[in-house]
Design an enzyme around this catalytic site. Sequence first.
Site, PDB file in Angstrom:
ATOM      1  N   ARG A 108       3.320   9.433  16.044  1.00  0.00           N
ATOM      2  CA  ARG A 108       4.446   8.487  16.007  1.00  0.00           C
ATOM      3  C   ARG A 108       5.659   9.140  15.352  1.00  0.00           C
ATOM      4  NH1 ARG A 108       1.318   3.065  13.886  1.00  0.00           N
ATOM      5  NH2 ARG A 108       0.151   4.606  12.690  1.00  0.00           N
ATOM      6  N   GLY A 143       9.377  11.967   9.912  1.00  0.00           N
ATOM      7  CA  GLY A 143       8.884  11.214  11.077  1.00  0.00           C
ATOM      8  C   GLY A 143       7.772  10.295  10.610  1.00  0.00           C
ATOM      9  N   GLU A 154       0.850  -1.192   0.000  1.00  0.00           N
ATOM     10  CA  GLU A 154       0.000   0.000   0.000  1.00  0.00           C
ATOM     11  C   GLU A 154       0.892   1.251   0.000  1.00  0.00           C
ATOM     12  OE1 GLU A 154      -3.093   0.496  -0.553  1.00  0.00           O
ATOM     13  OE2 GLU A 154      -2.561   2.612  -0.383  1.00  0.00           O
ATOM     14  N   ARG A 170      -0.748   7.773   1.999  1.00  0.00           N
ATOM     15  CA  ARG A 170      -0.153   8.663   2.997  1.00  0.00           C
ATOM     16  C   ARG A 170      -1.226   9.031   4.015  1.00  0.00           C
ATOM     17  NH1 ARG A 170       1.054  13.290  -0.997  1.00  0.00           N
ATOM     18  NH2 ARG A 170      -0.761  12.219  -1.861  1.00  0.00           N
ATOM     19  N   GLU A 171      -0.855   9.115   5.257  1.00  0.00           N
ATOM     20  CA  GLU A 171      -1.810   9.568   6.262  1.00  0.00           C
ATOM     21  C   GLU A 171      -2.188  11.015   5.935  1.00  0.00           C
ATOM     22  OE1 GLU A 171      -0.406   8.811  10.213  1.00  0.00           O
ATOM     23  OE2 GLU A 171       0.236   6.779   9.673  1.00  0.00           O
ATOM     24  N   ASN A 205       9.697   3.993  -0.406  1.00  0.00           N
ATOM     25  CA  ASN A 205       9.740   4.782   0.825  1.00  0.00           C
ATOM     26  C   ASN A 205      11.164   5.256   1.110  1.00  0.00           C
ATOM     27  OD1 ASN A 205       7.044   4.750   1.328  1.00  0.00           O
ATOM     28  ND2 ASN A 205       7.179   3.695   3.294  1.00  0.00           N
ATOM     29  N   LYS A 217       8.140  -1.553  -2.552  1.00  0.00           N
ATOM     30  CA  LYS A 217       7.592  -0.757  -1.453  1.00  0.00           C
ATOM     31  C   LYS A 217       8.716  -0.131  -0.621  1.00  0.00           C
ATOM     32  CE  LYS A 217       5.026   1.029   1.674  1.00  0.00           C
ATOM     33  NZ  LYS A 217       4.287   2.283   1.417  1.00  0.00           N
ATOM     34  N   CYS A 244       6.136   5.282   9.242  1.00  0.00           N
ATOM     35  CA  CYS A 244       6.630   4.518   8.087  1.00  0.00           C
ATOM     36  C   CYS A 244       8.091   4.773   7.751  1.00  0.00           C
ATOM     37  CB  CYS A 244       5.767   4.827   6.877  1.00  0.00           C
ATOM     38  SG  CYS A 244       4.066   4.385   7.175  1.00  0.00           S
ATOM     39  N   ALA A 296      12.391  21.196   2.746  1.00  0.00           N
ATOM     40  CA  ALA A 296      13.297  21.092   3.900  1.00  0.00           C
ATOM     41  C   ALA A 296      12.494  21.208   5.198  1.00  0.00           C
ATOM     42  CB  ALA A 296      14.333  22.199   3.835  1.00  0.00           C
TER      43      ALA A 296
HETATM   44  C1  UDX Z   1       0.344  -0.003   8.708  1.00  0.00           C
HETATM   45  C2  UDX Z   1       1.109  -1.181   8.169  1.00  0.00           C
HETATM   46  O1  UDX Z   1       0.815  -2.312   8.966  1.00  0.00           O
HETATM   47  C3  UDX Z   1       2.590  -0.897   8.242  1.00  0.00           C
HETATM   48  O2  UDX Z   1       3.305  -1.953   7.605  1.00  0.00           O
HETATM   49  C4  UDX Z   1       2.834   0.359   7.485  1.00  0.00           C
HETATM   50  O3  UDX Z   1       4.219   0.607   7.396  1.00  0.00           O
HETATM   51  C5  UDX Z   1       2.125   1.483   8.217  1.00  0.00           C
HETATM   52  O4  UDX Z   1       0.724   1.234   8.191  1.00  0.00           O
HETATM   53  P1  UDX Z   1      -0.821   0.617  10.749  1.00  0.00           P
HETATM   54  O5  UDX Z   1      -1.992   0.414   9.834  1.00  0.00           O
HETATM   55  O6  UDX Z   1      -0.574   1.971  11.294  1.00  0.00           O
HETATM   56  O7  UDX Z   1       0.511   0.099  10.061  1.00  0.00           O
HETATM   57  O8  UDX Z   1      -0.959  -0.510  11.815  1.00  0.00           O
HETATM   58  P2  UDX Z   1      -1.340  -0.275  13.319  1.00  0.00           P
HETATM   59  O9  UDX Z   1      -1.734   1.136  13.543  1.00  0.00           O
HETATM   60  O10 UDX Z   1      -0.245  -0.891  14.069  1.00  0.00           O
HETATM   61  O11 UDX Z   1      -2.668  -1.162  13.430  1.00  0.00           O
HETATM   62  C6  UDX Z   1      -2.610  -2.519  13.191  1.00  0.00           C
HETATM   63  C7  UDX Z   1      -3.940  -3.100  13.714  1.00  0.00           C
HETATM   64  O12 UDX Z   1      -3.896  -4.522  13.592  1.00  0.00           O
HETATM   65  C8  UDX Z   1      -4.186  -2.784  15.192  1.00  0.00           C
HETATM   66  O13 UDX Z   1      -5.480  -2.235  15.318  1.00  0.00           O
HETATM   67  C9  UDX Z   1      -4.112  -4.148  15.881  1.00  0.00           C
HETATM   68  O14 UDX Z   1      -5.051  -4.281  16.934  1.00  0.00           O
HETATM   69  C10 UDX Z   1      -4.472  -5.108  14.750  1.00  0.00           C
HETATM   70  N1  UDX Z   1      -3.921  -6.448  14.923  1.00  0.00           N
HETATM   71  C11 UDX Z   1      -2.581  -6.607  15.165  1.00  0.00           C
HETATM   72  C12 UDX Z   1      -4.787  -7.566  14.818  1.00  0.00           C
HETATM   73  O15 UDX Z   1      -5.967  -7.399  14.601  1.00  0.00           O
HETATM   74  N2  UDX Z   1      -4.267  -8.833  14.970  1.00  0.00           N
HETATM   75  C13 UDX Z   1      -2.951  -9.037  15.234  1.00  0.00           C
HETATM   76  O16 UDX Z   1      -2.544 -10.196  15.387  1.00  0.00           O
HETATM   77  C14 UDX Z   1      -2.078  -7.898  15.335  1.00  0.00           C
HETATM   78  C1  UDX Z   2       4.669   7.743   3.705  1.00  0.00           C
HETATM   79  C2  UDX Z   2       4.687   7.557   2.181  1.00  0.00           C
HETATM   80  O1  UDX Z   2       4.546   8.833   1.561  1.00  0.00           O
HETATM   81  C3  UDX Z   2       3.544   6.647   1.770  1.00  0.00           C
HETATM   82  O2  UDX Z   2       3.606   6.423   0.369  1.00  0.00           O
HETATM   83  C4  UDX Z   2       3.679   5.318   2.503  1.00  0.00           C
HETATM   84  O3  UDX Z   2       2.602   4.452   2.189  1.00  0.00           O
HETATM   85  C5  UDX Z   2       3.681   5.544   4.006  1.00  0.00           C
HETATM   86  O4  UDX Z   2       4.726   6.454   4.365  1.00  0.00           O
HETATM   87  P1  UDX Z   2       3.342   9.146   5.485  1.00  0.00           P
HETATM   88  O5  UDX Z   2       4.368   8.593   6.419  1.00  0.00           O
HETATM   89  O6  UDX Z   2       1.895   9.073   5.845  1.00  0.00           O
HETATM   90  O7  UDX Z   2       3.475   8.407   4.032  1.00  0.00           O
HETATM   91  O8  UDX Z   2       3.656  10.702   5.283  1.00  0.00           O
HETATM   92  P2  UDX Z   2       4.486  11.581   4.214  1.00  0.00           P
HETATM   93  O9  UDX Z   2       3.573  12.604   3.707  1.00  0.00           O
HETATM   94  O10 UDX Z   2       5.198  10.718   3.270  1.00  0.00           O
HETATM   95  O11 UDX Z   2       5.579  12.311   5.180  1.00  0.00           O
HETATM   96  C6  UDX Z   2       6.498  11.489   5.837  1.00  0.00           C
HETATM   97  C7  UDX Z   2       7.445  12.403   6.621  1.00  0.00           C
HETATM   98  O12 UDX Z   2       8.288  13.131   5.724  1.00  0.00           O
HETATM   99  C8  UDX Z   2       6.735  13.441   7.488  1.00  0.00           C
HETATM  100  O13 UDX Z   2       7.424  13.559   8.717  1.00  0.00           O
HETATM  101  C9  UDX Z   2       6.873  14.731   6.685  1.00  0.00           C
HETATM  102  O14 UDX Z   2       6.910  15.887   7.515  1.00  0.00           O
HETATM  103  C10 UDX Z   2       8.226  14.518   6.017  1.00  0.00           C
HETATM  104  N1  UDX Z   2       8.387  15.258   4.757  1.00  0.00           N
HETATM  105  C11 UDX Z   2       7.600  14.925   3.690  1.00  0.00           C
HETATM  106  C12 UDX Z   2       9.379  16.231   4.662  1.00  0.00           C
HETATM  107  O15 UDX Z   2      10.070  16.538   5.644  1.00  0.00           O
HETATM  108  N2  UDX Z   2       9.555  16.882   3.481  1.00  0.00           N
HETATM  109  C13 UDX Z   2       8.789  16.585   2.373  1.00  0.00           C
HETATM  110  O16 UDX Z   2       8.995  17.208   1.325  1.00  0.00           O
HETATM  111  C14 UDX Z   2       7.780  15.585   2.489  1.00  0.00           C
END
Ligand code: UDX
Ligand code: UDX
Length: 433
Positions: A331, A261, A152, A155-156, A212, A208, A264, A256
Site C-alpha cells: 500500500r 508510504g 495502536e 509498525r508493520e 504519526n 495518535k 498509515c 532520507a
Molecule cells: C489498521 C487500522 O484499521 C487503521 O486505522 C490503521 O491506520 C492501519 O491499521 P488494517 O488493520 O490494515 O488498518 O485494516 P485492514 O487491513 O483494512 O483490515 C481491516 C479488516 O476488517 C479486514 O479484514 C476487513 O474484512 C475487516 N472488516 C472491515 C470487518 O470485519 N467488518 C467490517 O465491517 C469492515
Molecule cells: C507507522 C508508525 O510508525 C506506527 O507507529 C503506526 O502505528 C502505523 O504507521 P508503519 O506505517 O508500519 O508504522 O511503518 P514505519 O516504519 O513507520 O514507516 C512508514 C514509512 O516511512 C515507510 O514508507 C518508511 O519507508 C518511511 N520511513 C520511515 C522513512 O522514509 N524514513 C525513516 O526514517 C522511517
Amino acid sequence: MKLAIIGTGYVGLITGACFAEFGYETICIDKDEKRVNELNNSKCPFFEPGIEDLLNKHLNKTKLLSFSSSLSNSISNADIIFITVGTPSKRIEGEADLSYVWNVADEISKNINKYCVIVTKSTVPVGTTREVQNIISKKIHEENFDIVSNPEFLREGSAINDFTRPDRVVIGCENKKSEEIMRELYKPLNLIDTQIVVTSIETSEIIKYASNSFLATKISFINQVANLCEKVGADIQDVAQGMGIDKRIGAKFLDAGPGYGGSCFPKDVKAFINTADKNDIDLSILSAVDKFNDGRVVEITNKIISKSNLKKGDSIALLGLSFKPNTDDIRDSTSLKIAKTLNDMNIKIQSYDPVAMKNAKEENPFLVLCSNAYEACNNAKVIIIGTEWNEFRALDFKKINKKKNKLYIFDLRNIYSPKELKELGFDYFGTGK
Ligand code: UDX
Ligand code: UDX
C-alpha cells in the site's frame, strides 16, 4: 476477562494474538469468511514475522484464540470489544472513511446484552469514539456500556514486538470504571514498566494522529535537507547522526529516502489536515509535509531518469517492492510508484522482493519477477534499491555483470557508501549525498 476484536487486519490480528499471549480468552471477528477460514488454520493473510507461530500456539495449544465471521454469535459475553476495522482515506480531501466503524458500532449495539467496554483501536479522527457512543446509546442504555479510545502504535514488520513492548499505552476514557478495566487489561505490561497514559477520549484520538503526523514531518524534513546536501556536497546520513544525538531530536525517523508510504502515514496525515480544516485551525506545516511527500517520489523518479539518461526500451533492476522491509504490504509503496512511471516509458522493470512479489504483480502485471537480486540486475542499465531489505545490504557486486561499461545504482535508502561502489566502477547515486 473475555475479549472480542472486530476486524482482523494488521491492527486487529496482532491485537488478538498478543492479548491471547497475555493470557486472555480472545475471539477475533471478520466479515471476510475466506480470511477467517485461513486464520483458523493458522494461515495469516499477510506477511508479519512471528505471527503464524503465535496464531498456531493460541489456536491449538492454549486454545485462548478463536476466529469467527459471525459478529452476533461472538460478542455477547465479551467484557471488552475492540473495533479494529480499516479507516482508509476517502477520495475527497483525504478524509477518513469511517463507514466500517459506523457499521460495526451499529452491529455491536444489536448484540450486547451485558455491561462491556467498547474500544476504538483503529486510527480514528477526533470525535469518532464519541459518535460510536451515540450510535450504541440508541439501543443500549448508557449505564450498560462505556466507550474508550486506545490507539495502536505498532509498525508493520515489527508488530508483535511493538505491541508486547510498547513505549506507552494510551487510554482515553471518561470514568473510573472503564479506566480500571483497561488498566487491568494491560497489567501484564507492568512487568516491563510500560507507561500507561490515561486521558480524555478526544486527547487520546489526537495523540495518535499527532504522533504519526510528527513522524511523517521528521521524514519530509530530512528529505528536504537531503536535497540541500546533494546541492552543497554534504552527507545527509552524517547530518542525521549529528542531529539525532541530541535527545530532544532523537535519532529515529531521520533516514532520507523516496518519501513515506504504507497504509498509515499518507492517510493519517491527510486525515489530520482534514480535521484541522473542519475546525478552521491552521495546520499548514502538515500540508507542506504532505505536499512535499506527494512530490518526493516524482522528484526521485525524475532524478533516476535524468542522471542515467533512461530511454524507452532500457531494462532496469528494481530491488524491493514492499513499502518497507519485513512486510508484503505494498500500500502506497514508493518502489511501485517509480515502477509505474518507468513502465509508462516502456522501460522493462526486472524486479525482486523477498516476500511482496505476489501482491505487487497482482496490481502491476508489467513487472518482470526475478528469483533473486542478481537475476534482476542481469543486463540492467540501472539498479534501483527501493526498499532496504537486509538481503540487499551485502550484495556481491562483482557477481553483477555489467552489460555495458556503465551501470548506474540509485540507492534510495543509502544502504551503501558512494566510495565503495564507485571503486567498483559503478555510477552510484545515494539520496542526500
Ligand atoms: C489498521 C487500522 O484499521 C487503521 O486505522 C490503521 O491506520 C492501519 O491499521 P488494517 O488493520 O490494515 O488498518 O485494516 P485492514 O487491513 O483494512 O483490515 C481491516 C479488516 O476488517 C479486514 O479484514 C476487513 O474484512 C475487516 N472488516 C472491515 C470487518 O470485519 N467488518 C467490517 O465491517 C469492515
Ligand atoms: C507507522 C508508525 O510508525 C506506527 O507507529 C503506526 O502505528 C502505523 O504507521 P508503519 O506505517 O508500519 O508504522 O511503518 P514505519 O516504519 O513507520 O514507516 C512508514 C514509512 O516511512 C515507510 O514508507 C518508511 O519507508 C518511511 N520511513 C520511515 C522513512 O522514509 N524514513 C525513516 O526514517 C522511517
